[in-house]
Design a protein around this motif. Sequence first.
Motif, PDB file in Angstrom:
ATOM      1  N   ALA A 422       0.846  -1.207   0.000  1.00  0.00           N
ATOM      2  CA  ALA A 422       0.000   0.000   0.000  1.00  0.00           C
ATOM      3  C   ALA A 422       0.875   1.247   0.000  1.00  0.00           C
ATOM      4  CB  ALA A 422      -0.925  -0.014   1.213  1.00  0.00           C
ATOM      5  N   PHE A 423       1.876   1.277  -0.887  1.00  0.00           N
ATOM      6  CA  PHE A 423       2.854   2.371  -0.848  1.00  0.00           C
ATOM      7  C   PHE A 423       2.268   3.723  -1.228  1.00  0.00           C
ATOM      8  CE2 PHE A 423       3.194   0.591  -5.146  1.00  0.00           C
ATOM      9  CZ  PHE A 423       3.228   1.728  -5.965  1.00  0.00           C
ATOM     10  N   SER A 424       1.134   3.742  -1.907  1.00  0.00           N
ATOM     11  CA  SER A 424       0.481   4.995  -2.274  1.00  0.00           C
ATOM     12  C   SER A 424      -0.990   4.720  -2.522  1.00  0.00           C
ATOM     13  CB  SER A 424       1.118   5.585  -3.543  1.00  0.00           C
ATOM     14  OG  SER A 424       0.268   6.546  -4.138  1.00  0.00           O
ATOM     15  N   PRO A 425      -1.892   5.578  -2.016  1.00  0.00           N
ATOM     16  CA  PRO A 425      -3.315   5.355  -2.280  1.00  0.00           C
ATOM     17  C   PRO A 425      -3.666   5.515  -3.750  1.00  0.00           C
ATOM     18  CG  PRO A 425      -2.973   7.483  -1.202  1.00  0.00           C
ATOM     19  CD  PRO A 425      -1.665   6.764  -1.173  1.00  0.00           C
ATOM     20  N   LEU A 426      -2.833   6.250  -4.506  1.00  0.00           N
ATOM     21  CA  LEU A 426      -3.103   6.461  -5.929  1.00  0.00           C
ATOM     22  C   LEU A 426      -2.378   5.451  -6.807  1.00  0.00           C
ATOM     23  CD1 LEU A 426      -4.578   8.335  -7.925  1.00  0.00           C
ATOM     24  CD2 LEU A 426      -2.497   9.747  -8.003  1.00  0.00           C
ATOM     25  N   TRP A 427      -1.102   5.185  -6.497  1.00  0.00           N
ATOM     26  CA  TRP A 427      -0.272   4.406  -7.413  1.00  0.00           C
ATOM     27  C   TRP A 427      -0.245   2.911  -7.101  1.00  0.00           C
ATOM     28  CZ3 TRP A 427       0.045   7.260 -11.333  1.00  0.00           C
ATOM     29  CH2 TRP A 427       0.179   8.648 -11.216  1.00  0.00           C
ATOM     30  N   ALA A 428      -0.408   2.494  -5.867  1.00  0.00           N
ATOM     31  CA  ALA A 428      -0.417   1.053  -5.573  1.00  0.00           C
ATOM     32  C   ALA A 428      -1.557   0.335  -6.301  1.00  0.00           C
ATOM     33  CB  ALA A 428      -0.484   0.811  -4.069  1.00  0.00           C
ATOM     34  N   PRO A 429      -2.785   0.864  -6.317  1.00  0.00           N
ATOM     35  CA  PRO A 429      -3.840   0.188  -7.100  1.00  0.00           C
ATOM     36  C   PRO A 429      -3.515   0.126  -8.588  1.00  0.00           C
ATOM     37  CG  PRO A 429      -4.814   1.717  -5.533  1.00  0.00           C
ATOM     38  CD  PRO A 429      -3.337   1.987  -5.533  1.00  0.00           C
ATOM     39  N   ARG A 430      -2.844   1.154  -9.107  1.00  0.00           N
ATOM     40  CA  ARG A 430      -2.484   1.137 -10.530  1.00  0.00           C
ATOM     41  C   ARG A 430      -1.400   0.099 -10.804  1.00  0.00           C
ATOM     42  NH1 ARG A 430      -3.034   7.502 -12.468  1.00  0.00           N
ATOM     43  NH2 ARG A 430      -4.943   7.928 -11.272  1.00  0.00           N
ATOM     44  N   ALA A 431      -0.514  -0.108  -9.831  1.00  0.00           N
ATOM     45  CA  ALA A 431       0.485  -1.169  -9.993  1.00  0.00           C
ATOM     46  C   ALA A 431      -0.193  -2.527 -10.108  1.00  0.00           C
ATOM     47  CB  ALA A 431       1.455  -1.150  -8.811  1.00  0.00           C
ATOM     48  N   ARG A 432      -1.217  -2.761  -9.295  1.00  0.00           N
ATOM     49  CA  ARG A 432      -1.949  -4.039  -9.375  1.00  0.00           C
ATOM     50  C   ARG A 432      -2.668  -4.173 -10.718  1.00  0.00           C
ATOM     51  NH1 ARG A 432      -3.035  -2.324  -4.165  1.00  0.00           N
ATOM     52  NH2 ARG A 432      -1.934  -3.534  -2.580  1.00  0.00           N
ATOM     53  N   THR A 433      -3.256  -3.084 -11.190  1.00  0.00           N
ATOM     54  CA  THR A 433      -3.940  -3.126 -12.478  1.00  0.00           C
ATOM     55  C   THR A 433      -2.960  -3.453 -13.598  1.00  0.00           C
ATOM     56  OG1 THR A 433      -5.596  -1.527 -11.739  1.00  0.00           O
ATOM     57  CG2 THR A 433      -5.306  -1.771 -14.113  1.00  0.00           C
TER      58      THR A 433
END
Length: 478
Positions: A422-433
């Motif tokens: 969960a390193f960033s609320p914006l970028w961590a989800p995009r990394a998973r995507t």
Amino acid sequence: MEEAEPKGARAWVGWKGAAVLGVVGALVAGGVAVTAIGGEEKPAPRAVAGAPGSAAALAAMQARARANPRDAAVWAELGAALTARGLRAADTLYYPKAEAALRHSLTVRTAERGNFRALVAMAELAHARGNFAAAKRAAEVVQMQAPNEWATYPLLIDTYGRMGDAKAAARTAEELMEKRGGAAALGWTAQTYRDKGWREDAAVLATEAVIAAGGGPEKAEQLRRAGELAWERGDLAEALGYYDASLSIERGQGATVAGRARVLAALGRTAEAAKTYKTALALTPRPEYSLELGELMEATTGNGSAQYDVARAEVAWNARQGVRGDLVLGRLESDHGDADTAVELLREEFSRHPGAEVADALGWALHRTGDDEAALEYARRAVKEGARNALFLYHRGEIERALGEYGAARRHLEEALRVHPAFSPLWAPRARTSLDRLGEPPEGGPRNVWGYRPKARKTEPRGQETRGTAPAAPRKRR
């Protein structure tokens, strides 16, 4: 070739590690009263009349300096106090006043005549303004002429790291540990270990620093630093415990409050995180905190533009006081503004301070402009420095994905989420995507696991192919 480990501080790590972590775990969990301030808009001030760094103390120092215009030491002390006050409150209006006091001190008595305290304070001021090259030059002069001026050692450790000279940072930390010791030496050595990627060893030294620290501000600072290391490892509960323990000692530390906000965002407590960021900004209005709050707002509401505008205004205001904000402004423009402007800013910043942070930011800005070949060079440099930074790994993975280097991209995106899910609320989800879009590697393993694209093989003229010969494996990168 792997760099040899330093001899001094790392000898502390080993059989003591488990015991030290256990002691500090008890300290954070139960030995220190915890004061949660996440929901408060503004904590009550802790400064008292006459306390070091308070308005009353500064007024007394200014009166003393005016009464002693030929006392270089008094003016040096005043300049150092003004810098510290500005740094603590993120109020850059103090910096021109500090510079004037220090220049007066050096006029009365030059550094060549032994006014090293004023020169150290000048280095501290340059560091506070983001001019790390100037801070390095001044601190090195003092260290050569007066090696027992211990204030130069933390300055040099940090500036060497920002300039990309990890060996010099480690060497200076070892000297500080051997000659001085104590909590500060342990804490700074922990940072050099972190920068080398020795995360567990850094954690042990950070806990040693907490135990060795005296009361009050020193203890609060070492708890904050231990919290930062725990955050970077993705140990959210441990990081929150350290931050809360630090705030129970000193509630007015904006950097600690901002660290707490990051943890709350990672835990999914987004409303509380937003309030805590606002508390941090009320205490220390740093543009990087406004950028982080904006990205939290974008992740949760879809729009963080108001906070991005605040960050731009803060950078512009600080620039008028001589503070360089090219790194944070470059990051902001890369993702939320004009990426070409970001490249221009970050190229200039990299020419001054070619450390891992700036290399990562410049590589990402180049990616955002579509220049992925150039971007990868900087992304590799940032990751190669040693620190296992989830954001750096994510950036490298995305650049490799854009270049079609799917094996390397998959590897670095997975590592980013393994280092810190969960390193960033914006970028961590995009990394998973992005990882989901890459899918599973092809049967037999991914091509190009080495992290670069091999050159195309020369082909024989049609009809003259060499049959039954497998292509040579790519050479492993050194």
